[in-house]
Structure formats: structure tokens, C-alpha cells
Design an enzyme around this catalytic site. Structure first.
Site, PDB file in Angstrom:
ATOM      1  N   ARG A  29       0.828  -1.218   0.000  1.00 32.06           N
ATOM      2  CA  ARG A  29       0.000   0.000   0.000  1.00 32.06           C
ATOM      3  C   ARG A  29       0.859   1.263   0.000  1.00 32.06           C
ATOM      4  O   ARG A  29       0.484   2.281  -0.566  1.00 32.06           O
ATOM      5  CB  ARG A  29      -0.944  -0.034   1.211  1.00 32.06           C
ATOM      6  CG  ARG A  29      -2.111  -0.902   0.860  1.00 32.06           C
ATOM      7  CD  ARG A  29      -3.080  -1.238   1.958  1.00 32.06           C
ATOM      8  NE  ARG A  29      -3.714  -2.476   1.488  1.00 32.06           N
ATOM      9  CZ  ARG A  29      -3.593  -3.649   2.047  1.00 32.06           C
ATOM     10  NH1 ARG A  29      -2.942  -3.773   3.167  1.00 32.06           N
ATOM     11  NH2 ARG A  29      -4.133  -4.707   1.508  1.00 32.06           N
ATOM     12  N   HIS A  65       0.253   4.145  -2.620  1.00 30.04           N
ATOM     13  CA  HIS A  65      -0.026   5.509  -2.171  1.00 30.04           C
ATOM     14  C   HIS A  65       1.019   6.483  -2.700  1.00 30.04           C
ATOM     15  O   HIS A  65       0.684   7.597  -3.117  1.00 30.04           O
ATOM     16  CB  HIS A  65      -0.052   5.568  -0.642  1.00 30.04           C
ATOM     17  CG  HIS A  65      -1.279   4.953  -0.044  1.00 30.04           C
ATOM     18  ND1 HIS A  65      -1.705   5.223   1.242  1.00 30.04           N
ATOM     19  CD2 HIS A  65      -2.184   4.070  -0.552  1.00 30.04           C
ATOM     20  CE1 HIS A  65      -2.812   4.541   1.499  1.00 30.04           C
ATOM     21  NE2 HIS A  65      -3.112   3.828   0.424  1.00 30.04           N
ATOM     22  N   ASN A 122      -2.264   7.569   5.508  1.00 28.54           N
ATOM     23  CA  ASN A 122      -0.898   7.039   5.556  1.00 28.54           C
ATOM     24  C   ASN A 122      -0.380   6.787   6.967  1.00 28.54           C
ATOM     25  O   ASN A 122       0.645   6.120   7.141  1.00 28.54           O
ATOM     26  CB  ASN A 122       0.059   7.993   4.835  1.00 28.54           C
ATOM     27  CG  ASN A 122      -0.234   8.093   3.352  1.00 28.54           C
ATOM     28  OD1 ASN A 122      -0.598   7.105   2.715  1.00 28.54           O
ATOM     29  ND2 ASN A 122      -0.099   9.283   2.791  1.00 28.54           N
ATOM     30  N   HIS A 176      -5.903  -6.246  -2.069  1.00 29.14           N
ATOM     31  CA  HIS A 176      -6.621  -6.363  -0.799  1.00 29.14           C
ATOM     32  C   HIS A 176      -6.723  -7.812  -0.340  1.00 29.14           C
ATOM     33  O   HIS A 176      -7.332  -8.097   0.693  1.00 29.14           O
ATOM     34  CB  HIS A 176      -8.026  -5.768  -0.923  1.00 29.14           C
ATOM     35  CG  HIS A 176      -8.027  -4.277  -1.001  1.00 29.14           C
ATOM     36  ND1 HIS A 176      -9.169  -3.541  -1.240  1.00 29.14           N
ATOM     37  CD2 HIS A 176      -7.023  -3.372  -0.873  1.00 29.14           C
ATOM     38  CE1 HIS A 176      -8.865  -2.250  -1.271  1.00 29.14           C
ATOM     39  NE2 HIS A 176      -7.570  -2.126  -1.045  1.00 29.14           N
TER      40      HIS A 176
END
Length: 329
Positions: free
Chosen positions: A67, A71, A100, A197
Site C-alpha cells: 500500500r 499511495h 498514511n 486487498h
């Protein structure tokens, strides 16, 4: 006649050189596999060894690292701006924003950077280290392995306001398609990368509204499986901000195609997961991966990760090669 033909061929050859030269120059400024082959040939081995040392002890770190890369690339491009610390309280950095603050694994990036710097100081960018650590972390938990194109350079700016452009768990399919298209990513990339995910956890606060007060009338999202809603309510109270649940129950530490089975059963944890059933092409992909034994997910994920890694990169003389990933030089 012979002289004319010779002259003609000379002219054609010259034109080919003129056309080819700028193309070659342009390619030299881009990303490529093996970018550090001459300047730091041991870089990728060092990074993988360092990553393995952490992931072997704490496999759950693979999910937040994946992630982290997503991001970073979605905010200002894959320039490692997400790794920068806040140095002015009036201008918080990307990592200090709510999406974050729950990320983990910063120490893996820092350790890999320190190990590479010791061997090849000032050569390998933090942006490339993040890309390589991400690939290695995923492959080490039985996920796919892909060739990472390198040659990125590091950005000098990290602004909390830029995080507004990050896809959110509450986004619908229209919003998701628009955000991905803005980064040069296709609808297929959207549904494939959502498959990330399959690993990791989420805090209850990311979806409690969906199960307790979806329309403001104390109701749950009707698109969710009712038994799944009951299971989630048993774990998460309305104002719970600390409890975490698996995003792909039963295999949250192993990278597989199980996520698509959950989505098809209306057990996608986020609205953005369920949104994949509201578009004909994304729905078709979910059904394909959930119902076939010969899944193409690993191959597709590798392709989409390479595309993601090309978003907004700095190359050539742009940006820097940071000495430490949390600070500008």
C-alpha cells in the site's frame, strides 16, 4: 544512375540516423530493467536479502508495504515523496495524513537504503528501493515476481494536501475509474490492483459507517451479505478506532486470488471493493478470477504493477538520489 542510387541510399541512411537518435536519447532517460547493472550490480540482491530478513519474521508487513508503494505512486508519482518526514509543522508531509498514518514497514525501506548506501553510496534512489522492496515483499509471501524497471529519482516535495487525490475505501466505481484514468491506468488495472486487498488488515473505522449508518438512518449497506455484516458488527463497535479485521478472511497473510471470491459473495470489506460489481468489465474480471482454477491474476498483477511503477516518475537529471529516504539532501 549508380551514383544517384548511392546518393539516395546515403540520404535515407542519414534520415534514419536523425530520426533514431532522439528516440534513443529519450529511451536512455526512461526506466529499464537492470538500470544499476554497472553502477551497483549488487543492489537488487542486497535489497531482496534485507527485505527477506524482515518479511520472514513479520509476513504481515508485506501488505502495508504494498500500500505504501501504491499511495506513493498515486499522490505525486513514484518519487518516494511518501517517505519524507514532516520538517515544518505548518506544512505536514504525506505520511502524516490519516490514509498514511496506519502504514507500516518504513524500517524495511530504511534498512534496505542503508545497506545499499554502504556498498554503493549515492547511486540507488529511494523510489527504486521502494519499488524493489514492494516486489520482493509480495513474492516472499507466495505472490508473483515481476521484473522491476529502475532508474527513478527521488522527489523533493511532500505535501499533505496532495493526498486528497488518493482513492478512498468509500469511492464508487465512477470515481475509481476517473482516478485511475488520470494516472494512465486502465479499468483492468483498477480491478487487478484492487486484488492487493487479498493481504492485510483494516481498522474498523474505515468501514463502520457502512455497517452501522450507511444512509444516515442507522442502516447497513444493502449490497453487503447480511451474515458478513453481522460478523463485522460482532468485531467492530460504532466508534471503534483500534480493532483491526482481515480484508480477505482466512488468507490475509498469503497472496492469492481469494479476494475475488469474497467480492463475488458480496463480502468485499470496502465500498470500493463492492464497486467492482457495478461495472460490466470489472464484474467480468471478478467472476473470471473467482470461478476459474487457472487464474490469470498473478500474471495480470505483475503487468499492472509495472504500469503503476511508471506513473509520474522522475528520471535523468530530475529529482535527487537521497542519502536518507526520510529527508531531502
Amino acid at each position: 544512375m549508380a551514383a544517384q542510387n548511392k546518393l539516395f541510399h546515403i540520404i535515407i541512411f542519414a534520415l534514419v540516423l536523425l530520426v533514431a537518435f532522439p528516440v534513443e536519447q529519450a529511451n536512455a532517460q526512461g526506466l529499464r530493467v537492470g538500470f544499476y547493472k554497472k553502477t551497483c550490480p549488487v543492489a537488487e540482491k542486497i535489497i531482496r536479502t534485507t527485505t527477506a530478513r524482515y518479511i520472514s519474521r513479520v509476513p504481515s508487513l508485506a501488505a502495508p508495504i504494498l500500500r505504501m508503494f501504491f499511495h506513493d505512486c498515486f499522490i505525486r508519482g513514484c518519487d518516494a515523496s511518501l517517505l519524507l518526514n514532516t520538517t515544518n509543522s505548518r506544512r505536514p508531509a504525506e505520511k502524516d495524513t490519516p490514509p498514511n498514518q496506519q502504514l507500516r514497514g518504513w524500517q524495511v525501506i530504511d534498512a534496505a537504503k542503508a545497506a545499499v548506501e554502504k556498498r554503493c553510496p549515492g547511486v540507488v534512489s529511494c523510489a527504486d528501493i521502494l519499488a524493489l522492496v514492494t516486489r520482493d515483499a509480495v513474492s516472499l509471501i507466495k505472490g508473483p515476481f515481476w521484473q522491476v524497471q529502475t532508474g527513478r529519482r527521488d522527489g523533493r516535495v511532500s505535501n499533505a494536501n496532495d493526498v486528497r487525490g488518493l482513492p478512498a475505501p468509500t469511492d464508487n466505481i465512477t470515481s475509481l475509474k476517473r482516478q485511475f484514468a488520470a494516472k494512465g491506468l486502465s479499468v483492468k488495472d483498477l480491478v487487478v490492483l484492487s486484488g492487493g486487498h487479498t493481504i492485510g488488515n483494516s481498522h474498523c473505522s474505515s468501514f463502520t459507517t457502512r455497517i452501522y449508518n450507511f444512509t444516515g438512518k442507522g442502516d447497513a449497506d444493502p449490497s453487503m451479505d447480511k451474515n458478513y455484516v453481522r460478523q463485522l458488527k460482532a468485531k467492530c463497535k460504532p466508534r471503534d478506532t483500534t480493532t483491526i479485521v482481515q480484508m480477505d478472511p482466512g488468507s490475509s497473510k498469503e497472496f492469492d486470488a481469494g479476494y475475488y471470491n469474497m467480492v463475488l459473495k458480496r463480502r468485499g470489506l470496502f465500498e470500493s471493493d463492492s464497486a467492482l460489481l457495478r461495472d460490466s468489465s470489472t464484474q467480468a474480471y471478478v467472476q473470471q478470477q473467482a470461478r476459474t482454477r487457472s487464474s490469470t491474476f498473478f500474471k495480470d498483477f505483475s503487468t499492472s504493477m509495472i504500469k503503476l511503477g511508471n506513473v509520474g516518475v522522475l528520471t535523468g537529471r530530475a529529482g535527487d538520489i537521497r542519502k536518507k529516504c526520510a529527508f531531502v539532501n
